[in-house]
Design an enzyme around this catalytic site. Structure first.
Site, PDB file in Angstrom:
ATOM      1  N   HIS A   1       0.821  -1.211   0.000  1.00 31.90           N
ATOM      2  CA  HIS A   1       0.000   0.000   0.000  1.00 31.90           C
ATOM      3  C   HIS A   1       0.854   1.260   0.000  1.00 31.90           C
ATOM      4  O   HIS A   1       0.349   2.335   0.305  1.00 31.90           O
ATOM      5  CB  HIS A   1      -0.902   0.009   1.243  1.00 31.90           C
ATOM      6  CG  HIS A   1      -1.946  -1.054   1.215  1.00 31.90           C
ATOM      7  ND1 HIS A   1      -2.429  -1.662   2.350  1.00 31.90           N
ATOM      8  CD2 HIS A   1      -2.594  -1.644   0.186  1.00 31.90           C
ATOM      9  CE1 HIS A   1      -3.329  -2.579   2.022  1.00 31.90           C
ATOM     10  NE2 HIS A   1      -3.442  -2.589   0.713  1.00 31.90           N
TER      11      HIS A   1
ATOM     12  N   LYS B   1      -2.947  -8.669  -6.912  1.00 32.27           N
ATOM     13  CA  LYS B   1      -3.306  -9.721  -7.879  1.00 32.27           C
ATOM     14  C   LYS B   1      -4.570 -10.415  -7.392  1.00 32.27           C
ATOM     15  O   LYS B   1      -4.816 -10.495  -6.187  1.00 32.27           O
ATOM     16  CB  LYS B   1      -2.181 -10.754  -7.984  1.00 32.27           C
ATOM     17  CG  LYS B   1      -2.169 -11.483  -9.299  1.00 32.27           C
ATOM     18  CD  LYS B   1      -1.505 -10.644 -10.384  1.00 32.27           C
ATOM     19  CE  LYS B   1      -1.476 -11.338 -11.714  1.00 32.27           C
ATOM     20  NZ  LYS B   1      -0.618 -10.622 -12.656  1.00 32.27           N
TER      21      LYS B   1
ATOM     22  N   SER C   1      -1.913  -0.364 -19.053  1.00 33.18           N
ATOM     23  CA  SER C   1      -3.053  -0.267 -18.136  1.00 33.18           C
ATOM     24  C   SER C   1      -3.034   1.084 -17.416  1.00 33.18           C
ATOM     25  O   SER C   1      -4.074   1.702 -17.180  1.00 33.18           O
ATOM     26  CB  SER C   1      -2.993  -1.383 -17.087  1.00 33.18           C
ATOM     27  OG  SER C   1      -3.627  -2.543 -17.574  1.00 33.18           O
TER      28      SER C   1
HETATM   29  P1  NAD Z   1      -3.562 -16.749 -21.584  1.00 33.94           P
HETATM   30  O1  NAD Z   1      -4.563 -17.472 -20.785  1.00 33.94           O
HETATM   31  O2  NAD Z   1      -4.023 -15.780 -22.610  1.00 33.94           O
HETATM   32  O3  NAD Z   1      -2.564 -17.763 -22.324  1.00 33.94           O
HETATM   33  C1  NAD Z   1      -1.820 -18.750 -21.703  1.00 33.94           C
HETATM   34  C2  NAD Z   1      -1.605 -19.893 -22.696  1.00 33.94           C
HETATM   35  O4  NAD Z   1      -0.706 -20.844 -22.115  1.00 33.94           O
HETATM   36  C3  NAD Z   1      -2.896 -20.634 -23.020  1.00 33.94           C
HETATM   37  O5  NAD Z   1      -3.053 -20.692 -24.423  1.00 33.94           O
HETATM   38  C4  NAD Z   1      -2.677 -22.015 -22.394  1.00 33.94           C
HETATM   39  O6  NAD Z   1      -3.337 -23.052 -23.121  1.00 33.94           O
HETATM   40  C5  NAD Z   1      -1.183 -22.153 -22.446  1.00 33.94           C
HETATM   41  N1  NAD Z   1      -0.639 -23.122 -21.487  1.00 33.94           N
HETATM   42  C6  NAD Z   1      -1.010 -23.350 -20.206  1.00 33.94           C
HETATM   43  N2  NAD Z   1      -0.286 -24.332 -19.646  1.00 33.94           N
HETATM   44  C7  NAD Z   1       0.582 -24.733 -20.604  1.00 33.94           C
HETATM   45  C8  NAD Z   1       1.603 -25.723 -20.637  1.00 33.94           C
HETATM   46  N3  NAD Z   1       1.883 -26.490 -19.588  1.00 33.94           N
HETATM   47  N4  NAD Z   1       2.307 -25.870 -21.789  1.00 33.94           N
HETATM   48  C9  NAD Z   1       2.058 -25.106 -22.867  1.00 33.94           C
HETATM   49  N5  NAD Z   1       1.088 -24.148 -22.889  1.00 33.94           N
HETATM   50  C10 NAD Z   1       0.366 -23.972 -21.771  1.00 33.94           C
HETATM   51  O7  NAD Z   1      -2.629 -16.031 -20.510  1.00 33.94           O
HETATM   52  P2  NAD Z   1      -1.711 -14.752 -20.707  1.00 33.94           P
HETATM   53  O8  NAD Z   1      -2.501 -13.560 -20.350  1.00 33.94           O
HETATM   54  O9  NAD Z   1      -1.033 -14.825 -22.019  1.00 33.94           O
HETATM   55  O10 NAD Z   1      -0.662 -14.973 -19.524  1.00 33.94           O
HETATM   56  C11 NAD Z   1       0.458 -15.822 -19.672  1.00 33.94           C
HETATM   57  C12 NAD Z   1       1.499 -15.451 -18.630  1.00 33.94           C
HETATM   58  O11 NAD Z   1       1.876 -14.071 -18.789  1.00 33.94           O
HETATM   59  C13 NAD Z   1       1.056 -15.586 -17.173  1.00 33.94           C
HETATM   60  O12 NAD Z   1       2.166 -15.949 -16.389  1.00 33.94           O
HETATM   61  C14 NAD Z   1       0.639 -14.168 -16.814  1.00 33.94           C
HETATM   62  O13 NAD Z   1       0.695 -13.923 -15.412  1.00 33.94           O
HETATM   63  C15 NAD Z   1       1.687 -13.378 -17.563  1.00 33.94           C
HETATM   64  N6  NAD Z   1       1.325 -11.986 -17.828  1.00 33.94           N
HETATM   65  C16 NAD Z   1       0.185 -11.678 -18.510  1.00 33.94           C
HETATM   66  C17 NAD Z   1      -0.111 -10.342 -18.764  1.00 33.94           C
HETATM   67  C18 NAD Z   1      -1.302  -9.927 -19.588  1.00 33.94           C
HETATM   68  O14 NAD Z   1      -1.416  -8.731 -19.912  1.00 33.94           O
HETATM   69  N7  NAD Z   1      -2.187 -10.829 -19.984  1.00 33.94           N
HETATM   70  C19 NAD Z   1       0.732  -9.327 -18.286  1.00 33.94           C
HETATM   71  C20 NAD Z   1       1.897  -9.681 -17.602  1.00 33.94           C
HETATM   72  C21 NAD Z   1       2.175 -11.021 -17.385  1.00 33.94           C
END
Ligand code: NAD
Length: 472
Positions: free
Chosen positions: A64, A106, A363
């Protein structure tokens, strides 16, 4: 080393401690920075079909020291309290690193989105939002969620609609969540922002000759080979933008159903469509399928991009890695134990808290846009266009030459919202890398970029705490 794998939360804690030991901040202040300030676990009923299901969910506000707090909402059957705490902690350091004035947070809902219909997911999302409102865990000045694994613009639209129903007339209510659809006060460029930031970060790092020498790669991103785990939001945009703007060759993709390789490069737009049509990446024309899905880790390439979940590269498979660079697009994809092995092998890990900060950066732009109630570019675009046009006119007059129509359009164009968003993101990624690099070079005992990133972030959070007068 014991045989037990360090949990994600433990890994983040170990990285924090390693960096904190190299700072001069008092122990009490470091302890305060490290802990999660508020952890809210909730269980609520949702009607699914003819019966009720109890849904387990979390929202963790790690720090915070700045408000609002900020961080995505994850929908996954693997969600647990420690995972959300680890992700919330990373958000604090990430925001500090890229000078986004928020504390870290989160959220997590323990559901597998694939097992529910859109209507059921909507009911779950809306009920989760109500729980957050009731406890003061959401609001433009309190805590502002965004998309993460398993969620996207659709879920954010449900959240803002629920919030507005309950907070009728609150002027800035639209800023209670980011990552919204553009038509519902989202911002152009947010969907691709994390992947685009990964690309800018990689390109920046590879632009320094001495950094490339240390990593054992040729300078420049052009022509580098890449393997991606997870073709979701972050993986897809990292890949497509790196191919289009960086001339990178993606030679391997791993998804839930398996891993494919194609030495002459995979067209990710076609692969994405292929998966949509067939339900799988396997069988993509011209590709080979690996026998073991997890073997994506050992594919020979320049850059390995884990973009799925945490702890994917662990001490059991770290030795397989042949890439020179691991680009942490996902949060926490390399465990602390694996990191120790990889650093010994001379592999460079570009840390998550820097590399995937593009999402929270854009964001932040969306939040600012929502608070100012005006689209970026609306006020100055036409003014700039007229000014540039006058300059071109003067140059033509003095030189006696005429600029072609295409060049004129290029030279006189005023910036649209998406241009400004990309420019702000690019600037952010370049500046943050320069700061990490400076810490890395200045501090003799810093051996890796994660420690350098942590120190940079800890220094900023510590300075905030001292400015606030909490720690004199
Ligand atoms: P998402 O749900 O859009 O995509 C994740 C993909 O990973 C899915 O297609 C899923 O099927 C695949 N997946 C899951 N387990 C798997 C495995 N064992 N082997 C291969 N593929 C697998 O999620 P996202 O938003 O792209 O997030 C992915 C990562 O990025 C997470 O760690 C998230 O915290 C991080 N992240 C996301 C954002 C964002 O803006 N969305 C920002 C910062 C960090």
């Amino acid at each position: 080393m014991s045989n037990k794998q360090a949990s994600f939360y433990q890994s983040v804690g170990r990285s924090f401690d390693k960096a904190a030991a190299l700072t001069k901040h008092p122990k009490g202040l470091l302890d305060q920075i490290k802990v999660c300030n508020s952890v809210y676990q909730m269980n609520f009923p949702v009607k699914i079909g003819n019966s009720y299901q109890v849904i387990e969910a979390y929202r963790v506000q790690h720090s915070h020291h700045r408000q609002p707090t900020k961080g995505g909402i994850r929908f996954s059957h693997l969600v647990n309290q420690e995972e959300v705490m680890a992700l919330a902690s990373l958000m604090t350091y990430k925001c500090a690193l890229v000078d986004v004035p928020f504390g870290g947070a989160k959220g997590g809902v323990k559901v597998s989105p694939r097992k529910y219909t859109p209507e059921q997911l909507e009911r779950i999302t809306r009920r989760y939002t109500v729980e957050l409102i009731r406890k003061g865990f959401i609001g433009p000045g309190l805590d502002v969620p965004a998309p993460d694994y398993g969620t996207g613009a659709r879920e954010m639209a449900w959240i803002v609609d629920t919030y507005q129903q309950m907070k009728n007339g609150e002027l800035d209510s639209i800023a209670c969540v980011t990552g919204k659809p553009v038509a519902q006060n989202g911002i152009r460029g947010r969907t691709e922002a994390t992947g685009r930031g990964v690309f800018y970060g990689l390109r920046e790092m590879l632009s320094y000759d001495d950094d490339c020498k240390r990593m054992g790669v040729e300078p420049g991103i052009e022509g580098k080979t890449m393997v991606i785990q997870g073709l979701g939001n972050v993986g897809y945009y990292t890949g497509t933008i790196s191919i289009k703007e960086g001339a990178v060759k993606v030679i391997g993709v791993s998804e839930i159903e398996g891993t494919i390789v194609k030495e002459d490069g995979i067209d990710l737009v076609k692969l994405f469509k292929f998966r949509k049509d067939t339900g799988s990446i396997l069988g993509f024309p011209g590709s080979k399928t690996l026998k073991v899905r997890e073997d994506w880790v050992g594919i020979e390439c320049d850059i390995l991009v884990p973009a799925a979940l945490e702890s994917q590269i662990h001490k059991g498979n770290a030795k397989q890695v042949k890439a020179r660079i691991i680009a942490e697009a996902a949060n926490g994809p390399v465990t602390a134990d694996a990191e120790a092995i990889l650093l010994k092998k001379g592999v460079t890990i570009i840390p998550d808290m820097y590399l995937n900060a593009g999402g929270v950066t854009v964001s932040y732009f969306e939040w600012l846009k929502n608070l100012s109630h005006v689209r970026y570019g609306r006020i100055q675009k036409r003014f700039d266009q007229n000014a540039f046009s006058n300059i071109v006119g003067l140059v033509e007059k003095f030189t006696g030459k005429t600029v072609g129509a295409k060049e004129r359009d290029f030279l006189t164009r005023g910036a649209d919202e998406v241009d400004l968003v990309r420019s702000g993101l690019e600037e952010t990624m370049i500046t943050a890398y320069a700061q990490i690099r400076e810490t890395f070079r200045r501090k003799k005992k810093v051996e890796d970029l994660r420690t350098a990133a942590f120190i940079t972030a800890i220094d900023k959070v510590a300075s905030d705490y001292m400015t606030l007068g909490v720690f004199p």
